[in-house]
Design a protein around this motif. Structure first.
Motif, short mmCIF file in Angstrom:
data_model
loop_
_atom_site.label_atom_id
_atom_site.label_comp_id
_atom_site.label_asym_id
_atom_site.label_seq_id
_atom_site.Cartn_x
_atom_site.Cartn_y
_atom_site.Cartn_z
N LEU A 257 -0.27 9.94 1.71
CA LEU A 257 -0.68 8.70 1.07
C LEU A 257 -0.74 7.58 2.10
O LEU A 257 0.28 7.17 2.65
CB LEU A 257 0.28 8.32 -0.07
N SER A 258 -1.94 7.06 2.33
CA SER A 258 -2.12 6.04 3.37
C SER A 258 -1.35 4.76 3.05
O SER A 258 -0.89 4.08 3.96
CB SER A 258 -3.60 5.74 3.58
N GLU A 259 -1.18 4.43 1.79
CA GLU A 259 -0.43 3.22 1.43
C GLU A 259 1.02 3.34 1.87
O GLU A 259 1.62 2.37 2.34
CB GLU A 259 -0.53 2.96 -0.08
N ILE A 260 1.59 4.52 1.74
CA ILE A 260 2.97 4.74 2.18
C ILE A 260 3.06 4.59 3.70
O ILE A 260 3.98 3.94 4.21
CB ILE A 260 3.48 6.14 1.76
N VAL A 261 2.11 5.13 4.42
CA VAL A 261 2.09 5.00 5.89
C VAL A 261 2.00 3.52 6.26
O VAL A 261 2.72 3.05 7.15
CB VAL A 261 0.94 5.81 6.51
N ARG A 262 1.14 2.77 5.58
CA ARG A 262 1.01 1.33 5.87
C ARG A 262 2.33 0.60 5.63
O ARG A 262 2.73 -0.26 6.42
CB ARG A 262 -0.11 0.70 5.04
N ILE A 263 3.02 0.93 4.57
CA ILE A 263 4.30 0.28 4.27
C ILE A 263 5.32 0.62 5.35
O ILE A 263 6.03 -0.25 5.85
CB ILE A 263 4.80 0.70 2.86
N LEU A 264 5.39 1.89 5.73
CA LEU A 264 6.35 2.30 6.76
C LEU A 264 6.04 1.66 8.10
O LEU A 264 6.94 1.33 8.86
CB LEU A 264 6.37 3.83 6.88
N LYS A 265 4.76 1.47 8.40
CA LYS A 265 4.37 0.83 9.65
C LYS A 265 4.63 -0.68 9.61
O LYS A 265 4.61 -1.33 10.64
CB LYS A 265 2.88 1.06 9.92
N GLY A 266 4.85 -1.22 8.41
CA GLY A 266 5.05 -2.65 8.29
C GLY A 266 3.76 -3.44 8.37
O GLY A 266 3.78 -4.63 8.69
N GLU A 267 2.65 -2.80 8.08
CA GLU A 267 1.36 -3.47 8.14
C GLU A 267 1.25 -4.47 6.99
O GLU A 267 1.75 -4.22 5.90
CB GLU A 267 0.22 -2.46 8.08
N PRO A 268 0.59 -5.59 7.24
CA PRO A 268 0.43 -6.58 6.18
C PRO A 268 -0.47 -6.05 5.08
O PRO A 268 -1.29 -5.17 5.29
CB PRO A 268 -0.21 -7.77 6.89
#
Length: 122
Positions: free
Chosen positions: A97-108
């Motif tokens: 899930l790309s949204e989970i990856v974005r959250i873990l990366k701390g992306e805005p």
């Protein structure tokens, strides 16, 4: 030796905090789903297989709640050194899930709830 750049790493504590938050959100969604299914099935007669599916949802909900508790216990243990860094790609390896990856990366971003695809109801 860790060759990842500083911006490509995350402390174990921060990673655990993020994962715990994701699981808390998932757990709340499970509880909402259980409540909805419970309301919908009040007037239905369920077969044994449908009852087993509902029981599996309850077990999944309890499993997520248990993992959240375990992670919180790890985070609260002052004897553990959670300040070490780990490479971010190792943290989200295998996550689809790309949204989970974005959250873990701390992306805005708004980090809106992950939309469900097609849903098969019990």
């Amino acid at each position: 030796m860790n060759t990842a750049l500083p911006s490509e790493t995350i402390s174990v504590q921060h990673a655990l905090e993020k994962v715990t938050g994701l699981l808390e959100t998932a757990g709340a969604s499970f509880l909402d789903a259980q409540n909805t299914v419970g309301e919908c099935t009040k007037t239905l007669v369920l077969c044994d297989q449908e009852v087993q599916s509902l029981q599996q949802l309850d077990v999944a909900t309890q499993t997520v709640e248990a993992v959240v508790s375990i992670l919180k216990n790890i985070l609260a243990d002052p004897a553990l050194d959670l300040s070490a860094d780990m490479p971010l790609p190792s943290l989200y390896s295998g996550v689809k899930l790309s949204e989970i990856v974005r959250i873990l990366k701390g992306e805005p971003g708004d980090h809106v709830p992950i939309p469900a695809g097609e849903v098969d109801l019990f």
